[in-house]
Design an enzyme around this catalytic site. Sequence first.
Site, PDB file in Angstrom:
ATOM      1  N   ASP A  91       1.885  -1.023  12.086  1.00 38.67           N
ATOM      2  CA  ASP A  91       0.589  -1.486  11.574  1.00 38.67           C
ATOM      3  C   ASP A  91       0.327  -2.956  11.919  1.00 38.67           C
ATOM      4  OD1 ASP A  91       0.151   1.012  10.508  1.00 38.67           O
ATOM      5  OD2 ASP A  91       0.909   0.495   8.522  1.00 38.67           O
ATOM      6  N   GLY A  97      -5.176   8.294   5.406  1.00 39.81           N
ATOM      7  CA  GLY A  97      -4.266   9.249   6.040  1.00 39.81           C
ATOM      8  C   GLY A  97      -3.022   9.473   5.192  1.00 39.81           C
ATOM      9  N   ARG A 128      -8.606  12.488  12.434  1.00 40.42           N
ATOM     10  CA  ARG A 128      -7.183  12.183  12.665  1.00 40.42           C
ATOM     11  C   ARG A 128      -6.324  13.459  12.686  1.00 40.42           C
ATOM     12  NH1 ARG A 128      -5.609   7.089   9.145  1.00 40.42           N
ATOM     13  NH2 ARG A 128      -3.784   7.242  10.496  1.00 40.42           N
ATOM     14  N   SER A 174       7.727   9.239  11.847  1.00 42.31           N
ATOM     15  CA  SER A 174       6.544   9.081  11.001  1.00 42.31           C
ATOM     16  C   SER A 174       6.930   9.186   9.544  1.00 42.31           C
ATOM     17  CB  SER A 174       5.495  10.147  11.331  1.00 42.31           C
ATOM     18  OG  SER A 174       4.555  10.220  10.270  1.00 42.31           O
ATOM     19  N   ARG A 220      -7.682  -3.138   9.531  1.00 41.75           N
ATOM     20  CA  ARG A 220      -6.796  -4.059  10.257  1.00 41.75           C
ATOM     21  C   ARG A 220      -7.517  -4.718  11.437  1.00 41.75           C
ATOM     22  NH1 ARG A 220      -2.496  -3.255   7.043  1.00 41.75           N
ATOM     23  NH2 ARG A 220      -1.940  -1.105   6.609  1.00 41.75           N
ATOM     24  N   LYS A 276       0.837  -1.209   0.000  1.00 44.17           N
ATOM     25  CA  LYS A 276       0.000   0.000   0.000  1.00 44.17           C
ATOM     26  C   LYS A 276       0.871   1.257   0.000  1.00 44.17           C
ATOM     27  CE  LYS A 276      -2.991   0.799   3.592  1.00 44.17           C
ATOM     28  NZ  LYS A 276      -3.068   2.170   4.133  1.00 44.17           N
ATOM     29  N   SER A 277       1.874   1.300   0.843  1.00 44.97           N
ATOM     30  CA  SER A 277       2.711   2.508   0.932  1.00 44.97           C
ATOM     31  C   SER A 277       3.398   2.782  -0.403  1.00 44.97           C
ATOM     32  CB  SER A 277       3.781   2.328   2.015  1.00 44.97           C
ATOM     33  OG  SER A 277       3.182   2.237   3.275  1.00 44.97           O
ATOM     34  N   LYS A 289      -4.643   6.028  14.750  1.00 42.19           N
ATOM     35  CA  LYS A 289      -4.756   5.369  13.435  1.00 42.19           C
ATOM     36  C   LYS A 289      -6.234   5.433  13.015  1.00 42.19           C
ATOM     37  CE  LYS A 289      -0.418   4.455  12.948  1.00 42.19           C
ATOM     38  NZ  LYS A 289       0.325   5.170  11.915  1.00 42.19           N
TER      39      LYS A 289
HETATM   40  C1  S3P Z   1       2.515   4.920   6.274  1.00 40.42           C
HETATM   41  C2  S3P Z   1       3.128   5.287   7.449  1.00 40.42           C
HETATM   42  C3  S3P Z   1       2.648   4.887   8.782  1.00 40.42           C
HETATM   43  C4  S3P Z   1       1.665   3.727   8.686  1.00 40.42           C
HETATM   44  C5  S3P Z   1       0.640   3.918   7.602  1.00 40.42           C
HETATM   45  C6  S3P Z   1       1.334   4.072   6.251  1.00 40.42           C
HETATM   46  C7  S3P Z   1       3.107   5.391   4.999  1.00 40.42           C
HETATM   47  O1  S3P Z   1       1.995   5.991   9.394  1.00 40.42           O
HETATM   48  O2  S3P Z   1       1.026   3.521   9.928  1.00 40.42           O
HETATM   49  O3  S3P Z   1      -0.239   2.819   7.544  1.00 40.42           O
HETATM   50  O4  S3P Z   1       2.758   4.849   3.924  1.00 40.42           O
HETATM   51  O5  S3P Z   1       3.931   6.309   5.031  1.00 40.42           O
HETATM   52  P1  S3P Z   1       2.818   7.123  10.233  1.00 40.42           P
HETATM   53  O6  S3P Z   1       3.712   7.821   9.303  1.00 40.42           O
HETATM   54  O7  S3P Z   1       1.737   8.038  10.764  1.00 40.42           O
HETATM   55  O8  S3P Z   1       3.527   6.391  11.320  1.00 40.42           O
END
Ligand code: S3P
Length: 428
Positions: free
Chosen positions: A312, A89, A117, A160, A385, A19-20, A339
């Site tokens: 996660d 997010g 959030r 983060s 999740r 996903k990221s 989250k």
């Molecule tokens: C993510 C970063 C994480 C993670 C989220 C995806 C990303 O969040 O929990 O599911 O793709 O950069 P944080 O940056 O708020 O820790």
Amino acid sequence: MLRIEPSSLRGATTVPGDKSISHRAVMFSALAPGVHRVRGWLQAGDTLATLSVMQALGLRVSQEDGELRIESQGLRSPTWPRLDCRNSGTTMRLLSGLLAGAGIEAVLDGSDQLRRRPMRRVTEPLRRMGAQIEDTEGRAPLHIRPAALHGVEHHLPIASAQVKSALLLAGCFAEGETVVHEPARSRDHTERMLLAMGAPLRLSEDRRTCAIQRPATRLQSLDVMVPGDFSSAAFLIVAATLAPGSEVSLQQVNLNPTRIGLLHILQRMGASIEIADLAETSGGEPLGTLIVRPAALRATQVGGEEIPLAIDELPILALAATQAEGETVIRDAAELRVKETDRIAQVCDILRAFGAEVEELPDGMIIRGPRPLRGAHLSSRGDHRLGMLIAVAGLIARGETILEDEACIADSFPGFATTLARLGAKIG
Ligand code: S3P
């Protein structure tokens, strides 16, 4: 609604794309005019939110044989400035940096869940760079207006990847150097992808500091394969570890060291996870096959720098801990409370409904095991999740489990129930 009964899992499978990395592949293509190709792109609720927002900003996207073809001519202001990030997010936070940098006027908004959030973590440091960005009492909607940015040295209070990435994206357009220091390492897909595109990015030896200079907006096109998402694989890894008689092989899973904290934690607890077929994608991401068999687990302590590497996966780790001998303590994980839901309160509530012994802490939880679980009738609470946590708990709990509101699982793992059923799970 899904009904789940105790089952073992056997066989080989892939999991949907990371996903990221999928979010980033679409957003970063805006930094490089030209044609980009992305194979294995995740078609899920969150990443589709990014895709439609980026289309509204001028990217032309088509799909052929499971490959995304993105034609980018840079960004243009949307005709209708409200961009809907839905539940995502990552979409909202990364985009706020990209749009503030590119000087695009837009309003970033999303679902009621996303509107709850915290967004000040990105709007404040962006304003220090000169961005014109208004939040709504620290939350969405965010209103961005064109402004010239200058590089700033940022010290993030919490590790983060979303905040780091937003600042690096803004830094691609800012006068001077943008430097981001993190207190611990967070996922580094942004750094890997920007480097693969030839961006002027510097990393410190411990990789907790990164710096970017403009111009970083005439980069090379992407031609990448997205490996399977370790965060999705995590649910199958824990299921195969806990369900007697299982043996599962998970292929082409992303094994980026900033993502696989859970693997090391489970191995420390005694899990049997073999790693094979190690390789690397053209985008600089390691991947491999994971072969998982059941094992007796012992409790462990999780905290500090390990938290961002497994953030996660902590909900599904908590389930594994209910079956481990002794007291597992998870600390330093207050981020879980902001989250999609308050994942500390919700995980404790869900595990207790299955009969586990769990104590809630302000920044984590204590889980006492092993405890036999009994089936429960629960809702996902709109959090993908948590939905998958309940389904996997149902595979090892006595009797029947009923999961309501399971549609949100498709935010990150479309086909989750079908994948489990193909591996032999009684789910449907
Ligand atoms: C993510 C970063 C994480 C993670 C989220 C995806 C990303 O969040 O929990 O599911 O793709 O950069 P944080 O940056 O708020 O820790």
